[in-house]
Design a protein around this motif. Sequence first.
Motif, mmCIF file in Angstrom:
data_model
loop_
_atom_site.group_PDB
_atom_site.id
_atom_site.type_symbol
_atom_site.label_atom_id
_atom_site.label_comp_id
_atom_site.label_asym_id
_atom_site.label_seq_id
_atom_site.Cartn_x
_atom_site.Cartn_y
_atom_site.Cartn_z
ATOM 1 N N GLN A 259 21.169 49.892 68.648
ATOM 2 C CA GLN A 259 20.945 48.990 69.778
ATOM 3 C C GLN A 259 22.025 49.125 70.850
ATOM 4 O O GLN A 259 21.798 48.774 72.001
ATOM 5 C CB GLN A 259 20.845 47.534 69.318
ATOM 6 C CG GLN A 259 22.095 46.955 68.665
ATOM 7 C CD GLN A 259 21.995 46.979 67.168
ATOM 8 O OE1 GLN A 259 21.328 47.846 66.608
ATOM 9 N NE2 GLN A 259 22.605 46.016 66.505
ATOM 10 N N ALA A 260 23.186 49.667 70.483
ATOM 11 C CA ALA A 260 24.226 49.894 71.488
ATOM 12 C C ALA A 260 23.922 51.101 72.360
ATOM 13 O O ALA A 260 24.513 51.273 73.429
ATOM 14 C CB ALA A 260 25.579 50.066 70.805
ATOM 15 N N LEU A 261 23.010 51.956 71.922
ATOM 16 C CA LEU A 261 22.650 53.155 72.675
ATOM 17 C C LEU A 261 21.319 53.043 73.399
ATOM 18 O O LEU A 261 21.031 53.816 74.311
ATOM 19 C CB LEU A 261 22.570 54.366 71.724
ATOM 20 C CG LEU A 261 23.782 54.676 70.858
ATOM 21 C CD1 LEU A 261 23.465 55.841 69.920
ATOM 22 C CD2 LEU A 261 25.000 54.998 71.706
ATOM 23 N N ALA A 262 20.499 52.078 72.980
ATOM 24 C CA ALA A 262 19.103 52.036 73.404
ATOM 25 C C ALA A 262 18.925 51.931 74.913
ATOM 26 O O ALA A 262 17.898 52.372 75.449
ATOM 27 C CB ALA A 262 18.384 50.877 72.711
ATOM 28 N N MET A 263 19.915 51.353 75.619
ATOM 29 C CA MET A 263 19.759 51.142 77.046
ATOM 30 C C MET A 263 20.384 52.250 77.898
ATOM 31 O O MET A 263 20.354 52.188 79.127
ATOM 32 C CB MET A 263 20.389 49.794 77.456
ATOM 33 C CG MET A 263 21.646 49.365 76.684
ATOM 34 S SD MET A 263 23.018 50.551 76.629
ATOM 35 C CE MET A 263 23.469 50.611 78.342
ATOM 36 N N LEU A 264 20.952 53.276 77.284
ATOM 37 C CA LEU A 264 21.607 54.325 78.059
ATOM 38 C C LEU A 264 20.585 55.102 78.894
ATOM 39 O O LEU A 264 19.456 55.327 78.456
ATOM 40 C CB LEU A 264 22.358 55.273 77.126
ATOM 41 C CG LEU A 264 23.575 54.670 76.425
ATOM 42 C CD1 LEU A 264 24.159 55.663 75.430
ATOM 43 C CD2 LEU A 264 24.643 54.252 77.433
ATOM 44 N N PRO A 265 20.966 55.548 80.091
ATOM 45 C CA PRO A 265 20.006 56.226 80.972
ATOM 46 C C PRO A 265 19.542 57.549 80.371
ATOM 47 O O PRO A 265 20.354 58.399 80.000
ATOM 48 C CB PRO A 265 20.818 56.451 82.260
ATOM 49 C CG PRO A 265 22.254 56.385 81.835
ATOM 50 C CD PRO A 265 22.298 55.407 80.707
ATOM 51 N N GLY A 266 18.250 57.705 80.218
ATOM 52 C CA GLY A 266 17.706 58.928 79.665
ATOM 53 C C GLY A 266 17.742 59.003 78.154
ATOM 54 O O GLY A 266 17.608 60.088 77.590
ATOM 55 N N ILE A 267 17.878 57.870 77.474
ATOM 56 C CA ILE A 267 17.976 57.891 76.019
ATOM 57 C C ILE A 267 16.718 58.518 75.395
ATOM 58 O O ILE A 267 16.797 59.151 74.335
ATOM 59 C CB ILE A 267 18.216 56.462 75.467
ATOM 60 C CG1 ILE A 267 18.505 56.491 73.949
ATOM 61 C CG2 ILE A 267 17.057 55.552 75.784
ATOM 62 C CD1 ILE A 267 19.764 57.194 73.562
ATOM 63 N N ASP A 268 15.581 58.379 76.050
ATOM 64 C CA ASP A 268 14.341 58.975 75.516
ATOM 65 C C ASP A 268 14.402 60.500 75.499
ATOM 66 O O ASP A 268 13.658 61.144 74.747
ATOM 67 C CB ASP A 268 13.133 58.526 76.344
ATOM 68 C CG ASP A 268 12.840 57.044 76.199
ATOM 69 O OD1 ASP A 268 13.328 56.445 75.215
ATOM 70 O OD2 ASP A 268 12.133 56.483 77.060
ATOM 71 N N GLU A 269 15.274 61.075 76.326
ATOM 72 C CA GLU A 269 15.402 62.529 76.400
ATOM 73 C C GLU A 269 16.555 63.043 75.546
ATOM 74 O O GLU A 269 16.772 64.256 75.457
ATOM 75 C CB GLU A 269 15.632 62.947 77.858
ATOM 76 C CG GLU A 269 14.554 62.454 78.816
ATOM 77 C CD GLU A 269 14.994 62.563 80.263
ATOM 78 O OE1 GLU A 269 16.131 63.045 80.502
ATOM 79 O OE2 GLU A 269 14.224 62.158 81.148
ATOM 80 N N ALA A 270 17.314 62.133 74.927
ATOM 81 C CA ALA A 270 18.504 62.518 74.173
ATOM 82 C C ALA A 270 18.162 62.919 72.747
ATOM 83 O O ALA A 270 17.155 62.480 72.180
ATOM 84 C CB ALA A 270 19.502 61.364 74.162
#
Length: 285
Positions: A259-270
Amino acid sequence: MLYERLGPLMAEMLQGIVVRGPDSAGVAIYGDKSRCPAGQAAVSLLNAPEGLADAVARELPGVEEVHTELVGETTVLTAATSPELLSAAVAAVSPESRVVGMGEDMVIYKGIGNPNELARTYRLQEARGWQGIAHTRMATESAINAEGCHPFSVGVGVSLVHNGSFSNYASIRRELEAEGITFDSHNDTEVGARFVASRLAKGDDLSTALTALRKKFDGFYTLLVTTEKGFAVARDEFACKPAIIAEHPRWVAMASEFQALAMLPGIDEAHVFEPLPGRVYAWSR
């Protein structure tokens, strides 16, 4: 640019892990020239007395001014000198002050209290830079105070955060003391930090230093270590302490919870993955 968004992203990541450590919080910020100007060094202190900047300036011939900023329990001194000379000047005039970080591109803040409130104290939303750490703590084996907060920073620009415990840290501490290394606390994390700093000082790169730590230290742990060149993650052979990493073409991030990473920009592409047991992962600028 993500450089301009470092602070807001860190603040939002911090909210995702507050439940893991409500006692205190520490932050290391790399590359924020408003906090550590280009060509200057920064030293972060606890227990600093009033008037310290003037006294330190008198210890530094040729240094016209030492700037001081009080941020909660942390005092940050900056001056146009080296981190080592600035830290030595502090020790000479104020031995009761505790140096908790020094670097040419890094500033550290530590304090006790609710991490979200401390983020406001540290002006985390305003932070800019290329790298940062935010750590929350729930003390289990030591006192709840600013000295016990992570990150532990004992070398120039080096910071270490630690989840877990080292079972053989006392014997390793004695070995390091025999080499002339001194300690500020009885915390096992400090032993890990000083071991890594000593290896880096001997010429190891970060990956090699952490590989040496992994082979020498027993216990259950996940470690994140940063320098002014990059960062690395290491886990013990059992990997029972949580960790998750996200690699994106524009950034790399690590946290204890997704949940600490879920909002990072482009997380769906990571590429999001759990680091393997007994492995060291390293990235550089």
